[in-house]
Design an enzyme around this catalytic site. Structure first.
Site, PDB file in Angstrom:
ATOM      1  NE  ARG A  15      -2.604  -1.750   3.174  1.00 46.42           N
ATOM      2  CZ  ARG A  15      -3.017  -1.704   4.452  1.00 46.42           C
ATOM      3  NH1 ARG A  15      -3.891  -0.805   4.834  1.00 46.42           N
ATOM      4  NH2 ARG A  15      -2.539  -2.558   5.326  1.00 46.42           N
ATOM      5  CB  THR A  79       4.302 -12.443  12.681  1.00 51.56           C
ATOM      6  OG1 THR A  79       3.152 -13.145  13.179  1.00 51.56           O
ATOM      7  CG2 THR A  79       3.837 -11.174  11.989  1.00 51.56           C
ATOM      8  CD  GLU A 151      -3.537 -11.904  14.387  1.00 51.92           C
ATOM      9  OE1 GLU A 151      -3.499 -10.939  13.612  1.00 51.92           O
ATOM     10  OE2 GLU A 151      -3.033 -11.866  15.531  1.00 51.92           O
TER      11      GLU A 151
END
Ligand code: UD1
Ligand code: CA
Length: 455
Positions: A15, A79, A151
């Site tokens: 982005r 991660t 999450e």
């Protein structure tokens, strides 16, 4: 407790819409990753390990240092997978995990976090958010004990109402971390190996999870696009402005002031609007800086005054000396106490003695100017012969007339005077007057040309 720090910096940052890897985008003139490494170093770890992936070579080159090592994550599988890439290089008993795109994290906050980690305890940095969208949610039991992180994409509607978010920053005992990373699966909504899954594993293994919060939410803000990058820039600048004001500087408008480096200020310093301070800048007591000045790698001694629209780089401005408006002081410029540099004067590798003056429209390059010497308007040191640079040396109390060309190498003895409009090619002995220009002739009866008429 010995400490290893792992910094996650492999993500692409789509982005940002940029050829530059995301973590190399600057905040306050330093890359985001550079800020994180700078803070990490202050914790005196045994190792700093940066996990690189997208743009790995460029990232490595940009932040290379003896005390920074790198682990490559070829594919961004999550991660947890990222931390696992650094694992073989870790030796300390505690591992602190930071993000390369979260640049404003404060050393004090990390110290508080590290005070909580122990052999049988994880320390997790969490934050209360008005809008926690996108963040992993902290799941606690009825006693408030942390149970897991879920999450956003895997959370139930009820879990999404939880406003306590995971910052991603945590400290973990290494031996436990190694075991839990080996047990991660990617069976989740994103098909990634989530580092956050180690929290539930810790709870199952009877390892406690303690939490801490940052002093300010901006500390744990990341930048995913350029708008967020601009927000981080503003947050950083507000913090620097507050710090300088606390130390005794008046900022005419803290929102129109930028620091891109390390700045120290004394008391009763006055800084007008649109001033940019770069690199290593030292500002002593009672200094005044006018509007629109750019000041880089410079020391301003007590009571110095820099007037509007001046550009300083690699200069030392002596006590009570002044420069500007529209002065340009280039590297190697040293102004003695009470020296004066006026408008449209450029100095490079030039020293003005105490009380010396160059008031208007001059270039002084590779010059030594003695105390109280006065440089007339429009004077140029001709320091460059097309191949080499040469010095111009002036003693004390020299008076250089207006519009002189001083052809270096050349020396003007103390007390010497040069006539206006002179081109000085030979040394001038002490106290003598040099006149180096054509004599004026007045021609009587001279007729101006007239236009010839066309037939
Ligand atoms: C992560 C956390 C989430 C937390 C949020 C805070 C996980 C699974 N989720 O989510 O709980 O609230 O951060 O911002 O950890 N990275 C790599 N390699 C990878 C994946 C990521 O190096 O394979 C790096 C990224 O470059 C980034 C950081 O890790 O610096 C976080 O990755 P990101 O994908 O932004 O994680 P989130 O989904 O935001
Ligand atoms: Ca993120």
């Amino acid at each position: 407790m010995s400490l290893d720090i792992v910094i996650l910096a492999a993500g692409q940052g789509t982005r940002m819409r940029s050829a530059l890897p995301k973590v190399l985008h600057p905040v306050a003139g330093r890359s985001m990753l550079g800020h994180v490494i700078h803070s990490a170093k202050q914790l005196s770890p045994v190792g700093i390990h940066v996990v690189v992936g997208h743009g790995a070579e460029l990232v490595r080159q940009s932040v290379a240092a003896d005390d920074v090592s790198f682990a490559v994550q070829q594919r961004q599988l999550g991660t947890g997978h990222a931390v696992a890439q650094a694992l073989p290089a870790l030796a300390a008993d505690t591992v602190l995990i930071l993000y390369g795109d979260v640049p404003l994290i404060q050393v004090e906050t990390l110290q508080r976090l590290l005070a909580r980690v122990a052999a049988q305890r994880i320390a997790l940095l969490t934050v209360e958010l008005a809008d926690p969208t996108g963040y992993g949610r902290i799941i606690r039991d009825e006693h408030g004990a942390v149970q897991a992180i879920v999450e956003q994409k895997d959370a139930t509607n009820a879990q999404r109402l939880i406003r306590e978010g995971n910052t991603g920053i945590l400290a973990v005992p290494r031996s436990h971390l190694a075991k839990w990373l080996g047990q991660l699966s990617n069976d989740n909504a994103q098909g990634e190996y989530y580092l956050t899954d180690i929290i539930a594993m810790a709870v199952a293994d009877g390892v406690e999870v303690a939490t801490e919060n940052p002093a300010q939410a901006a500390e744990v803000q990341g930048a995913n696009d350029r708008r967020q990058l601009a927000e981080l820039e503003r947050a950083y600048q507000a913090r620097e402005a507050n710090r300088l004001m606390a130390e005794g500087a008046t900022l005419r408008d803290p929102a129109r002031f930028d620091v891109r480096g390390e700045v120290s200020v004394g008391r009763d310093v006055l800084i007008d609007i649109n001033v940019i301070l770069e690199g290593h800048v030292v500002i002593e007591d009672d200094v005044q800086i006018g509007p629109n000045c750019v000041i880089k790698d410079t020391t301003l001694k007590r009571g110095a005054v820099i007037k509007a629209n001046s550009h300083l780089d690699g200069a030392v401005v002596g006590e009570g000396a002044d420069a500007g408006p529209f002065a340009r002081l280039r590297p190697g410029t040293v102004l003695g106490a009470g020296a004066h540099v006026g408008n449209f004067v450029e100095l490079k590798n030039a020293q003005l003695g105490a009380g010396a003056k160059a008031g208007h429209l001059s270039y002084l390059g590779d010059a030594d100017v003695g105390a109280r010497t006065n440089i007339g308007a429009g004077t140029i040191t001709c320091n460059y012969d097309g191949a080499n640079k040469h010095r111009t040396v002036m003693g004390e109390d020299v008076f250089v007339g207006s519009n002189n060309a001083l052809v270096a190498p050349v020396t003007l003895g103390s007390g010497a005077t040069t006539a206006a409009g002179s081109t000085i090619t030979d040394d001038v002995p002490e106290a003598q007057l040099a006149v180096a220009r054509g004599r004026q002739r007045n021609i009587s009866g001279w007729k101006r040309p007239v236009k010839t008429k066309k037939p």
